[in-house]
Structures are given as structure tokens and as C-alpha cells.
Scaffold this motif. Structure first.
Motif, PDB file in Angstrom:
ATOM      1  N   PHE A 301       0.823  -1.208   0.000  1.00 20.17           N
ATOM      2  CA  PHE A 301       0.000   0.000   0.000  1.00 20.17           C
ATOM      3  C   PHE A 301       0.859   1.261   0.000  1.00 20.17           C
ATOM      4  CE2 PHE A 301      -3.790  -2.481   1.456  1.00 20.17           C
ATOM      5  CZ  PHE A 301      -4.644  -2.040   0.465  1.00 20.17           C
ATOM      6  N   MET A 323      -7.243   3.775   0.917  1.00 18.82           N
ATOM      7  CA  MET A 323      -6.674   3.820   2.264  1.00 18.82           C
ATOM      8  C   MET A 323      -7.179   5.036   3.033  1.00 18.82           C
ATOM      9  SD  MET A 323      -5.091   1.077   2.553  1.00 18.82           S
ATOM     10  CE  MET A 323      -4.210   1.307   4.092  1.00 18.82           C
ATOM     11  N   PHE A 359      -3.672   1.491   8.982  1.00 20.55           N
ATOM     12  CA  PHE A 359      -4.559   2.350   8.204  1.00 20.55           C
ATOM     13  C   PHE A 359      -4.342   3.831   8.514  1.00 20.55           C
ATOM     14  CE2 PHE A 359      -7.588  -1.432   7.915  1.00 20.55           C
ATOM     15  CZ  PHE A 359      -7.242  -1.696   6.603  1.00 20.55           C
TER      16      PHE A 359
END
Length: 439
Positions: A301, A323, A359
């Protein structure tokens, strides 16, 4: 006049020297190209987690070439080049010529100036490109893995794969395709050998990545339906996972957490599609793509987001936008547990607080894209959360129908209340009739 001194004043001479030096310096600047696709990670992102952007085992391309910690893999790469040359019917000279013919285009893929000489640059690209191709062929068992240190003992391929996800460790697809297309193999009658480099990377992704579908044909279909051509391996992941929808112009909106959404009556559901950075909301149901959170998730990510920040800010930043939304939905370990409970998240890390940190930290230093992919999602969720009826129904379910015995008690109480009301009404009607008959 004879003997007169025509010497140039020192300050004018110094200015002339400076001007000549600066003109020479400006004249030596290489022309800018719009074809850049492999970037240094911006410092605002790198300082949040340096390790997520730094290769641990192998360097691919010029940006990390020569680093001490990566020297051990150089011999393996040369062995792969040797095996590749033996496997093909193409000479080393032909491969060198092919790369040298593309040198200017290759250098333009790196927005910064590459300081290596022409010979050294060609050597780096040749060794690394053939290493990648041979790695893919070994993954498909087209090349023999006997006595190989990457796929055989001590099997370091699992440690190597995360390095292939790094933005600074990419090679342009076009040079891989050019070198692969030069080969004339002894296995040319086998249809498997005619797979393109993109297909082979997709096969590698399908077998190793937690981000994409486990069905190769599904991934091929996503790539074939994309209007863009992948620049390199990392971009291929982005295109495979990109939501199949058009972007909605506008900034991100405030989005409630998973806990708050469930309290407001929203229902959670795993999205039926097998892959993609996608989240949808319709008729009170929030659908989210299934995610496997493991050790490599953060690396994937972060590097996808870094690539989008450098390359896609005027287009769709699907990974960064995804995200962004997840960081708003997941505010506490309870939110993670609810996602796990609804089978949206498979938490290999085990600790829910680690997922919250993952996150929340990925968005640090990330600028929002101009075309926010999920603006309609935020509008829909906020509108639904403002409704009263779903909250009332959710409150009843949570407080009065959360167990079978609680439900039975509530139903019994309601029946008793109804019977009491009926009895009261009957009593009033009886008394009224008696007064109506009178003496």
C-alpha cells in the motif's frame, strides 16, 4: 596612442568567466521528459516508514545499485543471466545492442539524472531485466530450479518478492518485453512459453499477492478492460485492483467509523467481486472488498500510494483514496474486530491495534487527489446516518433483541401490555354499558 593599456578591468573579466561557466552549465542540462514512471519516494512519505521503501535483498534498476547490503544478490543475478543466455538462442551482443538502442528512453523513465556511464547503465539494465525474466520463468517452472538458491534451498524467493513491490525497484515493462521477445526458445511449441511478460507478472501476482484475485483469468480481464497500459510491475498491481467505476470530481468527505455506521443501522457485507480497492454503499448496505492484512500489506500500500503521489495526482489515486476511506472507517480495534467478524478483513497480524495503526499511518504525508474515487460513498453514508428510523431499529435489535431470551422477554412483555390494554378497554366498555342502562 602607443603604449596605452587596453587591459579589461578585473570585475568585468570575472563576470565574463562566470557568465561563460553558467552558460556551459545550463547547456549541459539534459532535456526533461514526460515519460517518467520510476521515482524516488518523496521524503514526506519516506520519513514515516523508511523500511517500507528500501530493498532488503535485491536492487532492481539503477537507483539502489551498488549498495553494500544488496551485494550478495549480484552473483545470483549474473547466474540467472547466464542461464537465460543458455536457454535462448540470442547472443549476449544482441541483448546489449537492444538495450543500448533504448538507453535514452530508459533513462527518461527516471525523472532524476542517472549518473552511471553508458556502459555501466546498460550492464545494470541487462543483468536486472534478464534476472526478472528468468525469475518469472522459474516461477512458472519453464526454467529448471534444480540447485537454485532462490527457489531451491535455502529458498529466498519469499524474502525477495517484497522487494519487487518497491517503487524505486522497478523496471519499465517495455524493456522486459523487448528482451523477452528477442528469445527463440527450444520450447516454442509450448503455448505456456508464449505468454507475455504482463501475463507472467499476473501469474506471479495471482500466486503470491494478498491484494489481487486468486483467479488469473479475472486479473487478465481487469487489465484488458483498463484504458491504460501498465508502466511497470507496481503499476500493474494498481491497474488490477482499480475499481471498475468512473471518478467523481471533488474532495473527500467526512466518513463515520464502522462502529458508528453499524449503530446508525448500516449493514456490512463482503463485496462480491474478488479483488479491487473498492467500497460501495447502496440501500443501507456497505460493501467492502475482502482484504488480507499480512506483513507485506503495508509495503504494498505504501509503495502504491507513493507511485500515485508522483504519477497520478491528476488522475485516479485508487490505492490512496481506498486507504483514505479505510483510515476513516477504522478508528479503533473494535472497528477491526467488526470487519473480521463480517469476513471483510482476514487479520494475519493477529493484533487489531496493529491494523488500526496501519490504516491511520499510511495517510500521513499523502496529499488528496483531485479526483476522489469515493466521494459518492461519503455523501451516501452521511445522508443515511442522518435518518432516524434505521437508528431506532438498530437500537431495538441491539438492546432488546440481542439474544433469544431477550427477544422472548420483549415479546412476552408486549403481549402482556396488549392484553392489559384489551382488559382495560373491556372494563371501561363494561362500566359504560352499566351506566347506559341506568336505573
Amino acid at each position: 596612442m602607443e603604449g596605452s593599456n587596453h587591459a579589461v578591468p578585473a570585475d568585468i573579466e570575472n563576470q565574463y568567466i562566470l557568465e561563460s561557466s553558467m552558460r556551459e552549465e545550463l547547456g549541459s542540462l539534459s532535456p526533461l521528459s514526460s515519460s517518467g514512471c520510476i521515482y524516488r519516494v518523496p521524503e514526506r512519505l519516506r520519513r514515516v516508514n523508511e523500511n517500507a521503501y528500501t530493498p532488503n535483498l535485491v536492487s532492481i534498476g539503477p537507483l539502489h545499485h551498488g549498495e553494500k547490503a544488496l551485494e550478495a544478490m549480484e552473483e545470483h543475478k549474473k547466474r540467472y543471466l547466464q542461464d537465460f543466455l543458455c536457454w535462448t538462442k540470442v547472443s549476449l551482443e544482441d541483448y546489449i545492442t537492444k538495450i543500448r538502442d533504448q538507453e535514452a528512453r530508459l533513462r527518461s523513465c527516471y525523472p532524476e539524472t542517472i549518473k552511471f556511464s553508458s556502459d555501466e547503465f546498460v550492464r545494470i539494465i541487462l543483468v536486472d531485466a534478464t534476472f526478472i525474466i528468468a525469475l518469472l520463468l522459474r516461477f512458472d517452472c519453464v526454467l529448471d530450479n534444480e540447485n537454485d538458491r532462490i527457489f531451491g534451498k535455502p529458498m529466498i524467493v519469499l524474502d525477495l518478492l517484497p522487494d519487487l513491490l518497491l517503487l524505486e525497484n522497478q523496471l519499465p515493462f517495455f524493456i522486459l518485453e523487448d528482451l523477452f521477445d528477442l528469445q527463440e526458445t527450444t520450447l516454442s511449441s509450448d503455448s505456456e512459453t508464449r505468454l507475455s511478460i504482463t501475463d507472467r507478472f499476473l501469474a506471479l501476482l495471482t500466486g503470491s499477492s494478498s491484494l489481487v484475485a486468486k483467479d488469473l483469468e479475472v486479473n487478465k480481464k481487469r487489465i484488458s478492460s483498463s484504458p491504460y497500459k501498465a508502466e511497470h510491475f507496481l503499476d500493474l498491481i494498481r491497474l488490477v485492483c482499480q475499481p471498475l467505476r468512473s471518478e467523481v470530481l471533488g474532495p473527500a468527505l467526512t466518513i463515520p467509523s464502522i462502529t458508528d455506521l453499524l449503530d446508525a443501522g448500516v449493514k456490512l457485507q463482503v463485496m462480491s467481486s474478488e479483488n479491487g480497492f473498492d467500497i460501495r454503499f447502496s440501500n443501507g448496505i456497505l460493501e467492502i472488498s475482502k482484504m488480507i492484512i499480512c506483513d507485506d500489506t503495508e509495503i504494498s500500500f505504501r509503495n502504491l500510494t507513493a507511485f500515485e503521489q508522483c504519477h497520478c495526482m491528476l488522475m485516479s489515486c485508487c490505492a490512496g483514496d481506498f486507504m483514505n476511506v479505510m483510515s476513516r472507517l477504522v478508528k479503533s480495534p473494535k472497528d477491526v474486530d467488526l470487519l473480521v467478524e463480517h469476513k471483510i478483513v482476514e487479520n494475519i497480524l493477529g493484533d487489531s491495534s496493529q491494523v488500526v495503526t496501519l490504516f491511520s499511518s499510511i495517510g500521513i504525508g499523502v496529499y488528496p487527489s483531485q479526483n476522489f474515487t469515493f466521494r459518492d460513498l461519503g455523501e451516501g453514508l452521511n445522508k443515511y446516518c442522518s435518518l432516524t428510523w434505521p437508528k431506532m431499529m438498530t437500537n431495538l435489535r441491539q438492546n432488546y433483541f440481542n439474544t433469544p431470551w431477550a427477544a422472548i422477554s420483549v415479546i412476552a412483555a408486549v403481549i402482556l401490555l396488549i392484553l392489559t390494554i384489551i382488559q382495560t378497554v373491556c372494563s371501561i366498555m363494561s362500566v359504560a354499558d352499566e351506566h347506559g342502562r341506568g336505573p
